[in-house]
Structure formats: C-alpha cells, structure tokens
Design an enzyme around this catalytic site. Structure first.
Site, PDB file in Angstrom:
ATOM      1  N   SER A 264       0.685  -1.371   0.109  1.00  0.00           N
ATOM      2  CA  SER A 264      -0.117   0.098  -0.007  1.00  0.00           C
ATOM      3  C   SER A 264       0.841   1.239   0.028  1.00  0.00           C
ATOM      4  O   SER A 264       1.730   1.416  -0.715  1.00  0.00           O
ATOM      5  CB  SER A 264      -0.754  -0.021   1.165  1.00  0.00           C
ATOM      6  OG  SER A 264      -2.243   0.665   0.814  1.00  0.00           O
ATOM      7  N   LYS A 268       4.179   1.842  -2.548  1.00  0.00           N
ATOM      8  CA  LYS A 268       4.848   3.093  -3.091  1.00  0.00           C
ATOM      9  C   LYS A 268       6.219   3.495  -2.674  1.00  0.00           C
ATOM     10  O   LYS A 268       7.178   3.728  -3.476  1.00  0.00           O
ATOM     11  CB  LYS A 268       3.748   4.292  -2.871  1.00  0.00           C
ATOM     12  CG  LYS A 268       2.170   4.292  -2.741  1.00  0.00           C
ATOM     13  CD  LYS A 268       1.477   5.494  -2.605  1.00  0.00           C
ATOM     14  CE  LYS A 268       0.138   5.152  -1.938  1.00  0.00           C
ATOM     15  NZ  LYS A 268      -1.063   4.443  -2.675  1.00  0.00           N
ATOM     16  N   TRP A 355      -9.769   0.174  -5.305  1.00  0.00           N
ATOM     17  CA  TRP A 355      -9.336   1.569  -5.286  1.00  0.00           C
ATOM     18  C   TRP A 355      -7.758   1.749  -5.542  1.00  0.00           C
ATOM     19  O   TRP A 355      -7.477   2.852  -5.882  1.00  0.00           O
ATOM     20  CB  TRP A 355      -9.311   1.753  -3.654  1.00  0.00           C
ATOM     21  CG  TRP A 355      -8.619   2.964  -2.898  1.00  0.00           C
ATOM     22  CD1 TRP A 355      -7.478   2.909  -2.128  1.00  0.00           C
ATOM     23  CD2 TRP A 355      -9.356   4.068  -2.884  1.00  0.00           C
ATOM     24  NE1 TRP A 355      -7.518   4.086  -1.780  1.00  0.00           N
ATOM     25  CE2 TRP A 355      -8.605   5.177  -1.939  1.00  0.00           C
ATOM     26  CE3 TRP A 355     -10.697   4.641  -3.535  1.00  0.00           C
ATOM     27  CZ2 TRP A 355      -8.864   6.498  -1.915  1.00  0.00           C
ATOM     28  CZ3 TRP A 355     -10.859   6.009  -2.987  1.00  0.00           C
ATOM     29  CH2 TRP A 355      -9.960   6.830  -2.345  1.00  0.00           C
ATOM     30  N   HIS A 405      -7.308  -5.899  -0.084  1.00  0.00           N
ATOM     31  CA  HIS A 405      -6.141  -5.026   0.116  1.00  0.00           C
ATOM     32  C   HIS A 405      -5.394  -5.545   1.284  1.00  0.00           C
ATOM     33  O   HIS A 405      -5.976  -5.736   2.431  1.00  0.00           O
ATOM     34  CB  HIS A 405      -6.643  -3.514   0.078  1.00  0.00           C
ATOM     35  CG  HIS A 405      -5.566  -2.598   0.272  1.00  0.00           C
ATOM     36  ND1 HIS A 405      -4.819  -2.294  -0.719  1.00  0.00           N
ATOM     37  CD2 HIS A 405      -5.063  -2.049   1.335  1.00  0.00           C
ATOM     38  CE1 HIS A 405      -3.784  -1.181  -0.240  1.00  0.00           C
ATOM     39  NE2 HIS A 405      -4.106  -1.262   0.908  1.00  0.00           N
TER      40      HIS A 405
HETATM   41  C1  GCU Z   1      -5.078   4.784   1.739  1.00  0.00           C
HETATM   42  C2  GCU Z   1      -4.621   5.778   0.594  1.00  0.00           C
HETATM   43  C3  GCU Z   1      -3.762   4.737  -0.293  1.00  0.00           C
HETATM   44  C4  GCU Z   1      -2.942   3.741   0.494  1.00  0.00           C
HETATM   45  C5  GCU Z   1      -3.499   3.222   1.455  1.00  0.00           C
HETATM   46  C6  GCU Z   1      -2.802   2.669   2.484  1.00  0.00           C
HETATM   47  O1  GCU Z   1      -6.298   3.800   1.200  1.00  0.00           O
HETATM   48  O2  GCU Z   1      -5.702   6.185  -0.080  1.00  0.00           O
HETATM   49  O3  GCU Z   1      -3.288   5.301  -1.523  1.00  0.00           O
HETATM   50  O4  GCU Z   1      -2.206   2.825  -0.417  1.00  0.00           O
HETATM   51  O5  GCU Z   1      -4.429   4.021   2.400  1.00  0.00           O
HETATM   52  O6  GCU Z   1      -1.394   2.754   2.555  1.00  0.00           O
HETATM   53  O7  GCU Z   1      -3.114   1.765   3.386  1.00  0.00           O
END
Ligand code: GCU
Length: 426
Positions: A264, A268, A355, A405
């Site tokens: 998540s 990144k 998402w 997720h």
């Molecule tokens: C939120 C966010 C995402 C991210 C995620 C996470 O959902 O919008 O971009 O990847 O948190 O890090 O859990």
C-alpha cells in the site's frame, strides 16, 4: 427553451470565472467506471527529454537519470544530499537466539540519526541456513512488535497511527498490538525458505501526518526550498536505504541479495526506494495503487486529486499541480517500474482492491517492458491482465490474486519463489 449545450456553457462559465477547472468537481472522487477512463497516451520511457531515442542498454543510464529527476521534481520530491550521505551508527540492543522455538535468531538494532530520530530495525535470521543469507526488507505500519506476538520484542515508543475510529492507541502502555500484523509477516515460512526478514516501523522515520517538516527525518534536515521538497514517501524510502546500509555491515546477511517490499503506501515507498537505490536487488510492490504502481493517467480508483487531498504530505508540493490534470504529468508509473531495470520487479494486485486500480498496476508493469527488452529481459510477456491467481512474467512479474487489499500467504509464496528464481536458489 435552453438547449443542452447552452445549459452546459452556463454551468461551466461561472466555474471558469472562479478559476475552477471544468473537471475540478470530480477529480477528488474515485472512479470505478472503465468507460470514464480518459483516452491517454503514455510518455515513452525510451525517448529522451530532447526527443532522441534510446536504442541500447548503454544508452539507458542517461535516460534513467532523466526519468529519476522527473519523479523527484514532480512526484516524490528530492531527498536532500545531506540525508542521502548520512551514516547512522548501529547498536545491537538485543539478540534472542531461540526466537520462533529455536528456529530463528532475532536481533534488534538501533540506527541513530540524532536529534531524537532512531530507526529500530528488527532482523529475523534462520538458524538452520548457512550464512550469509538473502533477505527481505520492508517497513511495517504498527511497530516491530506487531510483526510477531513474542513478548520479548521491544514495544515501540514512537508515534502511532490512530485506529479506524480516530483513537490513538498508546503502545507504550499496552500490549494490545503485539502480533497484530503477524498475518502479513509469515516469519516461519520466510526463514523456512532460508531468508532473513528485516523490518523497521515506518513511524520511526517520519510520523504519517501533515506536520510541515516538524518531526522525523524531515525535521533533522529542514525543509528544502521549493515545491520539490521531499514528502513522507521520500522520507520512508530514505529509511529503507539506511536499513540496507546496516544489512551491508551484518555478516549474517548477503546484502547483495536483498529484496525490498512494501504494502500500500509502503508499496509506493518500496518502489521509490528501489528506484533511487540500485543496491536493492529485487523490488516488490504489494497493492501500491495510486502514486505507486497504478498508472495515474487512467484516473481509476483513487486518483491524483484524491490522494493529494487526503494525504498532502506524502508527495512533493508540485504533485498537487496534477490534481485532475494527470495528462500533464511528465512521467507515469510504467516509468517508475522501468527505473528498476534490469533488476527483477514484482507488481501485485488484489482483485477486490479496485481503489488501487489492479488493471492500472498491470499496465505499468506491461509498459515497462520495452526498457527490460533493452537488456534482453522478458517483461510480463502478456498483453492483457492475467486471470486471477495466475502470476505472469519473468523479470517483471505480476499477479492479481483473490481477495482484498492486504498481504497474504499467497503473495508471500510468489515473492519467495520469485526471489529463489532470481537469486539462483532454484
Ligand atoms: C489509503 C490511500 C492509499 C494507500 C492506503 C494505505 O487507502 O488512499 O493510497 O495505499 O491508504 O497505505 O493503506
């Protein structure tokens, strides 16, 4: 009677007069409709800024430097040179030789930046395997003590994320979060396959809220001028490199065979760490989504405007210019994946994680292919997203698995096989 066109103009003109672009109303909203994905064309990773083509592997480093600079300038911000050069003294604070019922040794190491910033690295080493061993390195969301319930692991005393109801759980006075994230870190499996696992709590590096450079590593180096100052993802990625610095000094780890991974926002982060620091031998993105592996130009699921609104501190300020204006970005995520070339990279999605735009994550992996081809390497090797639970690709590998997720045993099984294959262990 007013025709539809005039009505459209009447509605738009007042917005334009207010300086609100026509699409500003919706660029914060998630889009789940393929029919609303704009027609887009991706920047070509093999065309240099001056328009000249890159045709050989020998020509790639110069183009790579350009792409990296564009990501620094427009997306994540630039890591200050002083931060890059920082050497953090390491102190082993605890060694537990009989961790995991004697199957592993746990080492806790403090890496000190100074001015109150300590990175606590937890290293789990397989006792049976011949040393040095290859390793996975990733940040965790809830403290090292959340990775396994063993009460001997030091409780984090750092800032903690509020829970989903907005309550801050005080980990300093409670044991509740011990092992809370163990499902995402199958330690027995990892060490059973002969790998070490190293992890650092991301909040040690930079607390995850918009604090204006008040805390974490940002505070130590001060706020650089301009819209290209590093955000929290840049800070966390910096922390991963400092973790690797330590692993290079630990004789039990083969630091030339370290896979960096993250889930998540931390996916990144693993991508940005792997892009900047080519010592990472494999890079793994688990459900990294918007601002990670997903193509921004698809504007599907979470979009640039939305992520910058919810998390203004993750990226550099210039990234905000692309809210609702993704087509103007000089780069897109396929080029982030291409920055790993020729190293192996794994992009993973979950089918219920719309998402994060699973299709956009696949397309980034796919469109990194031409850069891998320069090196004679096969990318994902398929044109369309593969069926669920059917990993595809060689040096660039991709899967979309059943479920939501998360990081699951299925994900780990693929990462371990991928590492075995590329580290010549199979
Ligand atoms: C939120 C966010 C995402 C991210 C995620 C996470 O959902 O919008 O971009 O990847 O948190 O890090 O859990």
């Amino acid at each position: 009677m007013i025709d539809r066109r005039s009505l459209f103009t009447m509605l738009l003109v007042p917005l334009a007069a207010l300086g609100v672009p026509a699409r500003a109303q919706d660029h914060n909203e998630a889009n789940y409709d393929e029919a609303k994905v704009p027609v887009y064309s991706l920047p070509d990773p093999l065309v240099k800024n001056d328009g000249s083509p890159v045709k050989t592997a020998a020509g790639w480093p110069a183009r790579r430097a350009e792409i990296l600079a564009l990501f620094e300038e427009h997306v994540y911000g630039r890591t200050p040179d002083a931060a890059r050069a920082a050497k953090l003294p390491a102190k082993v604070t605890q060694t537990i030789p009989d961790f995991l019922d004697g199957k592993a040794t746990l080492k806790e190491v403090t890496l000190t930046l100074g001015e109150g910033v300590d990175l606590h690295l937890m290293l789990v080493l397989p006792n049976q395997a011949a040393k040095p061993v290859p390793a996975f390195l990733g940040l965790n969301f809830r403290g090292n003590h959340s990775v396994h319930p063993d009460p001997r692991i030091a409780l984090s005393t750092a800032w903690m994320r509020p829970d989903k109801d907005g309550n801050v759980v005080d980990n300093r006075s409670t044991e509740v979060s011990r092992g809370a994230a163990a499902g995402r870190w199958p330690l027995e499996t990892i060490i059973g396959r002969g790998y070490a696992l190293a992890t650092i709590y991301y909040g040690d590096i930079d607390p995850d809220f918009d604090d204006g450079f008040e805390n974490g590593v940002h505070a130590v180096f001060g706020k650089p001028d301009g819209p290209g100052a590093w955000g929290s993802i840049g800070a966390w990625a910096w922390g991963l490199s400092r973790g690797l610095d330590y692993l290079e000094t630990d004789g039990e780890v083969d630091a030339k065979h370290v896979a960096v991974l993250g889930h998540s926002r931390l996916g990144k982060t693993s991508l940005w760490a792997g892009a900047q620091d080519q010592r990472f031998a494999i890079v793994i993105s688990n459900d990294s989504g918007c601002g990670g592996a997903a193509l921004s130009r698809r504007a599907f699921g979470e979009r640039v405007g939305r992520i910058n609104t919810s998390f203004p501190h993750w990226f550099c300020d210039r990234f905000l210019e692309y809210n609702g204006n993704e087509a103007a970005l000089p780069v897109d995520s396929h080029e982030l994946i291409a920055l790993m070339a020729p190293r192996p990279v794994y992009v993973a999605s979950a089918v219920e994680d719309e998402w994060a735009d699973p299709k956009g994550e696949f397309l980034s992996a796919k469109h990194a292919g031409p850069v891998y081809a320069l090196f004679g390497k096969t990318g994902v090797g398929i044109g369309e997203q593969p069926p669920v639970d059917s990993p595809a690709g060689d040096t660039v590998r991709y899967h979309v698995r059943t479920g939501k997720h998360d990081v699951t045993d299925f994900d780990w099984a693929q990462y371990l096989d991928f590492a075995d294959r590329h580290f010549g262990r199979k």
